[in-house]
Design a protein around this motif. Structure first.
Motif, PDB file in Angstrom:
ATOM      1  N   LYS A  22     -25.007   7.065  17.560  1.00  0.00           N
ATOM      2  CA  LYS A  22     -23.767   6.099  17.800  1.00  0.00           C
ATOM      3  C   LYS A  22     -24.472   4.613  17.853  1.00  0.00           C
ATOM      4  CE  LYS A  22     -20.341   8.866  19.660  1.00  0.00           C
ATOM      5  NZ  LYS A  22     -19.529   9.259  20.750  1.00  0.00           N
ATOM      6  N   GLY A  23     -25.996   4.880  17.897  1.00  0.00           N
ATOM      7  CA  GLY A  23     -26.487   3.514  18.365  1.00  0.00           C
ATOM      8  C   GLY A  23     -26.384   2.708  19.455  1.00  0.00           C
ATOM      9  N   ALA A  24     -26.055   3.455  20.574  1.00  0.00           N
ATOM     10  CA  ALA A  24     -25.533   2.791  21.785  1.00  0.00           C
ATOM     11  C   ALA A  24     -25.619   3.767  22.862  1.00  0.00           C
ATOM     12  CB  ALA A  24     -24.066   2.086  21.613  1.00  0.00           C
ATOM     13  N   PHE A  25     -25.580   3.232  23.958  1.00  0.00           N
ATOM     14  CA  PHE A  25     -25.167   3.912  25.245  1.00  0.00           C
ATOM     15  C   PHE A  25     -23.946   4.486  25.431  1.00  0.00           C
ATOM     16  CE2 PHE A  25     -29.089   1.518  26.217  1.00  0.00           C
ATOM     17  CZ  PHE A  25     -30.116   2.376  26.850  1.00  0.00           C
ATOM     18  N   THR A  26     -23.764   5.668  25.767  1.00  0.00           N
ATOM     19  CA  THR A  26     -22.564   6.479  25.938  1.00  0.00           C
ATOM     20  C   THR A  26     -22.602   6.980  27.272  1.00  0.00           C
ATOM     21  OG1 THR A  26     -23.367   8.281  24.677  1.00  0.00           O
ATOM     22  CG2 THR A  26     -22.255   6.562  23.535  1.00  0.00           C
ATOM     23  N   ASP A  27     -21.340   7.336  27.840  1.00  0.00           N
ATOM     24  CA  ASP A  27     -21.067   8.170  28.918  1.00  0.00           C
ATOM     25  C   ASP A  27     -21.513   9.611  28.598  1.00  0.00           C
ATOM     26  OD1 ASP A  27     -20.447   6.071  30.571  1.00  0.00           O
ATOM     27  OD2 ASP A  27     -18.303   6.031  29.506  1.00  0.00           O
ATOM     28  N   VAL A  28     -22.306  10.354  29.698  1.00  0.00           N
ATOM     29  CA  VAL A  28     -22.468  11.683  29.656  1.00  0.00           C
ATOM     30  C   VAL A  28     -20.953  12.631  29.434  1.00  0.00           C
ATOM     31  CG1 VAL A  28     -23.497  13.757  31.095  1.00  0.00           C
ATOM     32  CG2 VAL A  28     -24.731  11.249  30.936  1.00  0.00           C
ATOM     33  N   GLY A  29     -21.071  13.452  28.718  1.00  0.00           N
ATOM     34  CA  GLY A  29     -19.782  14.149  28.632  1.00  0.00           C
ATOM     35  C   GLY A  29     -19.524  14.957  29.590  1.00  0.00           C
ATOM     36  N   MET A  30     -18.138  15.265  29.921  1.00  0.00           N
ATOM     37  CA  MET A  30     -17.723  16.162  31.062  1.00  0.00           C
ATOM     38  C   MET A  30     -18.345  17.564  30.918  1.00  0.00           C
ATOM     39  SD  MET A  30     -16.571  16.579  34.158  1.00  0.00           S
ATOM     40  CE  MET A  30     -16.476  14.872  34.060  1.00  0.00           C
ATOM     41  N   LEU A  31     -18.317  17.956  29.483  1.00  0.00           N
ATOM     42  CA  LEU A  31     -18.901  19.384  29.474  1.00  0.00           C
ATOM     43  C   LEU A  31     -20.374  19.564  30.043  1.00  0.00           C
ATOM     44  CD1 LEU A  31     -17.663  20.477  25.970  1.00  0.00           C
ATOM     45  CD2 LEU A  31     -17.081  21.442  28.277  1.00  0.00           C
ATOM     46  N   ASP A  32     -21.247  18.311  29.842  1.00  0.00           N
ATOM     47  CA  ASP A  32     -22.776  18.155  29.973  1.00  0.00           C
ATOM     48  C   ASP A  32     -22.796  18.151  31.590  1.00  0.00           C
ATOM     49  OD1 ASP A  32     -23.611  18.128  27.248  1.00  0.00           O
ATOM     50  OD2 ASP A  32     -23.021  16.182  27.236  1.00  0.00           O
ATOM     51  N   VAL A  33     -21.861  17.173  32.300  1.00  0.00           N
ATOM     52  CA  VAL A  33     -21.751  17.340  33.650  1.00  0.00           C
ATOM     53  C   VAL A  33     -21.566  18.702  34.411  1.00  0.00           C
ATOM     54  CG1 VAL A  33     -20.490  16.323  35.785  1.00  0.00           C
ATOM     55  CG2 VAL A  33     -21.057  14.971  33.980  1.00  0.00           C
ATOM     56  N   GLN A  34     -20.607  19.414  33.772  1.00  0.00           N
ATOM     57  CA  GLN A  34     -20.336  20.868  34.302  1.00  0.00           C
ATOM     58  C   GLN A  34     -21.407  21.669  33.957  1.00  0.00           C
ATOM     59  OE1 GLN A  34     -16.392  21.543  32.326  1.00  0.00           O
ATOM     60  NE2 GLN A  34     -15.109  20.801  34.035  1.00  0.00           N
ATOM     61  N   GLN A  35     -22.035  21.624  32.869  1.00  0.00           N
ATOM     62  CA  GLN A  35     -23.166  22.600  32.632  1.00  0.00           C
ATOM     63  C   GLN A  35     -24.356  22.253  33.520  1.00  0.00           C
ATOM     64  OE1 GLN A  35     -25.124  22.035  28.740  1.00  0.00           O
ATOM     65  NE2 GLN A  35     -26.331  23.466  28.840  1.00  0.00           N
ATOM     66  N   ILE A  36     -24.627  20.964  33.947  1.00  0.00           N
ATOM     67  CA  ILE A  36     -25.896  20.715  34.824  1.00  0.00           C
ATOM     68  C   ILE A  36     -25.330  21.248  36.278  1.00  0.00           C
ATOM     69  CG2 ILE A  36     -27.049  18.849  35.829  1.00  0.00           C
ATOM     70  CD1 ILE A  36     -26.858  17.379  33.034  1.00  0.00           C
ATOM     71  N   PHE A  37     -24.027  20.863  36.780  1.00  0.00           N
ATOM     72  CA  PHE A  37     -23.502  21.105  38.009  1.00  0.00           C
ATOM     73  C   PHE A  37     -23.662  22.614  38.185  1.00  0.00           C
ATOM     74  CE2 PHE A  37     -21.096  17.058  39.569  1.00  0.00           C
ATOM     75  CZ  PHE A  37     -22.419  16.559  39.583  1.00  0.00           C
ATOM     76  N   GLY A  38     -23.523  23.379  37.097  1.00  0.00           N
ATOM     77  CA  GLY A  38     -23.469  24.734  37.154  1.00  0.00           C
ATOM     78  C   GLY A  38     -24.811  25.536  37.617  1.00  0.00           C
ATOM     79  N   ARG A  39     -25.728  24.665  37.753  1.00  0.00           N
ATOM     80  CA  ARG A  39     -27.136  25.145  38.055  1.00  0.00           C
ATOM     81  C   ARG A  39     -27.032  25.126  39.735  1.00  0.00           C
ATOM     82  NH1 ARG A  39     -27.622  23.026  33.460  1.00  0.00           N
ATOM     83  NH2 ARG A  39     -29.074  23.834  31.954  1.00  0.00           N
ATOM     84  N   ALA A  40     -26.342  24.655  40.448  1.00  0.00           N
ATOM     85  CA  ALA A  40     -25.928  24.494  41.867  1.00  0.00           C
ATOM     86  C   ALA A  40     -25.416  25.628  42.388  1.00  0.00           C
ATOM     87  CB  ALA A  40     -25.298  22.987  42.252  1.00  0.00           C
ATOM     88  N   GLY A  41     -26.009  26.169  43.592  1.00  0.00           N
ATOM     89  CA  GLY A  41     -25.637  27.180  44.164  1.00  0.00           C
ATOM     90  C   GLY A  41     -25.156  28.614  43.582  1.00  0.00           C
ATOM     91  N   ARG A  42     -26.340  29.013  42.710  1.00  0.00           N
ATOM     92  CA  ARG A  42     -26.058  30.291  42.077  1.00  0.00           C
ATOM     93  C   ARG A  42     -25.472  31.459  42.909  1.00  0.00           C
ATOM     94  NH1 ARG A  42     -28.649  30.248  36.730  1.00  0.00           N
ATOM     95  NH2 ARG A  42     -27.929  28.212  35.993  1.00  0.00           N
ATOM     96  N   PRO A  43     -24.656  32.182  42.718  1.00  0.00           N
ATOM     97  CA  PRO A  43     -24.411  33.200  43.674  1.00  0.00           C
ATOM     98  C   PRO A  43     -25.144  34.215  43.886  1.00  0.00           C
ATOM     99  CG  PRO A  43     -22.513  32.929  41.981  1.00  0.00           C
ATOM    100  CD  PRO A  43     -23.730  32.147  41.304  1.00  0.00           C
ATOM    101  N   GLN A  44     -26.080  34.743  43.082  1.00  0.00           N
ATOM    102  CA  GLN A  44     -27.186  35.469  43.475  1.00  0.00           C
ATOM    103  C   GLN A  44     -28.390  34.912  44.268  1.00  0.00           C
ATOM    104  OE1 GLN A  44     -26.266  34.624  40.557  1.00  0.00           O
ATOM    105  NE2 GLN A  44     -27.919  34.991  38.644  1.00  0.00           N
ATOM    106  N   PHE A  45     -28.529  33.679  44.426  1.00  0.00           N
ATOM    107  CA  PHE A  45     -29.496  32.921  45.149  1.00  0.00           C
ATOM    108  C   PHE A  45     -29.092  31.965  46.215  1.00  0.00           C
ATOM    109  CE2 PHE A  45     -30.785  32.968  40.622  1.00  0.00           C
ATOM    110  CZ  PHE A  45     -31.890  33.816  40.890  1.00  0.00           C
TER     111      PHE A  45
END
Length: 337
Positions: free
Chosen positions: A50-73
Motif C-alpha cells: 500500500k506504500g503507507a503505514f497501516t493499522d495492525v489487523g484484528m486477526l493479527d492482534v488476536q493471533q499474537i495475543f493467543g500466545r499469552a496464557g496457553r492452557p498447558q503452560f
C-alpha cells in the motif's frame, strides 16, 4: 536474523533462561512460543504493497495475543496493547465484538481464474462456477448477499447463486480474452491456454501488467524502456510519493561517484518525473541494481518491495521475448536481470 540465532533465542526463552523477548512485528507473527504476558507496542506497521503505514489487523492482534496464557503452560495470561488514543475505541470494540470477515477474492478473480485455466482444472464456464463454489466468497455471498451486491430477492430466486457466479466467470473470461491471456469461446463457454497466460501464471504477474507488457514490448527494446515499462506496471501502483523523500531521490539521480547510480535517469516514457509513482519506482529500481544505500525508512521498505518483485517480472518479460523469438529483447532482459 539468521535461522540459527532465531532457533537459539526461541530455545532459551522456552527454557526460561530468557525472561523477556523483544521482536519486530514480522517476527512476532512467526514466533510460536507460549508466554504469560504479550505486549503490542504500537499498532502502526508499514505495508509496502500500500506504500503507507497501516493499522495492525484484528486477526493479527488476536493471533499474537493467543500466545499469552496457553492452557498447558499457564493458568492465566495477559494481553496488553499500546496504541494512540484515537485508535483505542476501535481496538476495544474489535476485541469485544465478533465481526464477520468478508471475502476480498472478487478483486483477484481474473488472475486466479487464469491460474486455474493454465493448470487445467477449469476448462469451461461450468467448471469455473464449480471452482468458485469452493471459495470462501461463495459462502459469504449466501450468508451476507448485500455486501456482494446481491439482493435477498435474487438469493430466494436462485439459492445456489449459479447465475451470479456464471456472470462473474464470464466477465473474467472476457477480460482474459481481451488481454490475450486466454482464449474464451463465449458460445461454447470453453477456455483455452495462451503463452501469455502461462507466463502470467508462472510468474504471478497481474492482468493489467501483462496488458502493458504486451503493448510496449517490441523486438529491439532498450534497457531504459524495459525499466520504464516495469515502473509503470500495476505491481507498483500502490507506491506512495512523499514530499520528505524528494531530496533523497534527487540525490540518487544526481549521484555519479564512483559511477552513475541511475544511468537511465527517468526515461521519456515516464511522465511526471519524481512527482509520479512510476518516476519514484524507476529511480529506486536503478538504485537497487546499483546497490545504492538509502537513509529513509520508507524508501528502504519501498526498495525492499521492489527487490522482491522486479526479478520475477524481468524473468517474465524475458520468457515472453524468448517465446516470440526476439533474441535482442531477450538479451536486454538477461542483462538487466
Amino acid at each position: 536474523m539468521l535461522r540459527a540465532d532465531r532457533t537459539l533465542t526461541e530455545r532459551l526463552f522456552s527454557e526460561g533462561l530468557l525472561r523477556v523477548l523483544v521482536c519486530t512485528a514480522t517476527l512476532a507473527w512467526g514466533v510460536n512460543l507460549p508466554a504469560h504476558t504479550v505486549i503490542i507496542k504500537g499498532t502502526q506497521v508499514y505495508d509496502a504493497q500500500k506504500g503507507a503505514f497501516t493499522d495492525v489487523g484484528m486477526l493479527d492482534v488476536q493471533q499474537i495475543f493467543g500466545r499469552a496464557g496457553r492452557p498447558q503452560f499457564e493458568s492465566s495470561g495477559e494481553g496488553i496493547i499500546i496504541t494512540s488514543h484515537d485508535k483505542l475505541a476501535h481496538y476495544l470494540s474489535m476485541l469485544t465484538h465478533q465481526i464477520p470477515i468478508e471475502s476480498q477474492f472478487g478483486r483477484m478473480v481474473i488472475d486466479n481464474l487464469n491460474a486455474e485455466i493454465v493448470l487445467g482444472t477449469v476448462t469451461n464456464v461450468k467448471e469455473g462456477v464449480a471452482w468458485l463454489n469452493y471459495s470462501y466468497m461463495a459462502c459469504r455471498c449466501r450468508k451476507n448477499p448485500l455486501a456482494y451486491g446481491i439482493t435477498y430477492e435474487r438469493l430466494v430466486e436462485d439459492p445456489s447463486l449459479f447465475t451470479h457466479f456464471q456472470a462473474i466467470i464470464t466477465a473474467a473470461g472476457n477480460a482474459l480474452h481481451k488481454s490475450q491471456l486466454a482464449v474464451f469461446d463465449e458460445r461454447s463457454g470453453s477456455f483455452y491456454v495462451t503463452e501469455l497466460g502461462r507466463v502470467a501464471s508462472h510468474f504471478y504477474i497481474t492482468q493489467p501488467s501483462m496488458v502493458l507488457f504486451n503493448e510496449r514490448l517490441h523486438p529491439h527494446i532498450r534497457e531504459a524502456d524495459v525499466v520504464a515499462m516495469l515502473a509503470e506496471s500495476a505491481e507498483f501502483e500502490s507506491m506512495t510519493v512523499r514530499e520528505e523523500e524528494t531530496l533523497e531521490l534527487e540525490a540518487l539521480l544526481r549521484n555519479t561517484r564512483p559511477f552513475p547510480l541511475c544511468p537511465f535517469g527517468i526515461p521519456k516514457g515516464v511522465k511526471g518525473g519524481l512527482a509520479n509513482k512510476a518516476g519514484k519506482a524507476c529511480v529506486l529500481m536503478q538504485a537497487w541494481v546499483s546497490r545504492a544505500r538509502v537513509e529513509s525508512f520508507s524508501l528502504s521498505a519501498d526498495m525492499m518491495f521492489i527487490s522482491q518483485n522486479v526479478p520475477r517480472m524481468i524473468r517474465a518479460i524475458y520468457e515472453i521475448c524468448l517465446r516470440r523469438k526476439w533474441s535482442s529483447a531477450a538479451f536486454t532482459c538477461l542483462e538487466l536481470s
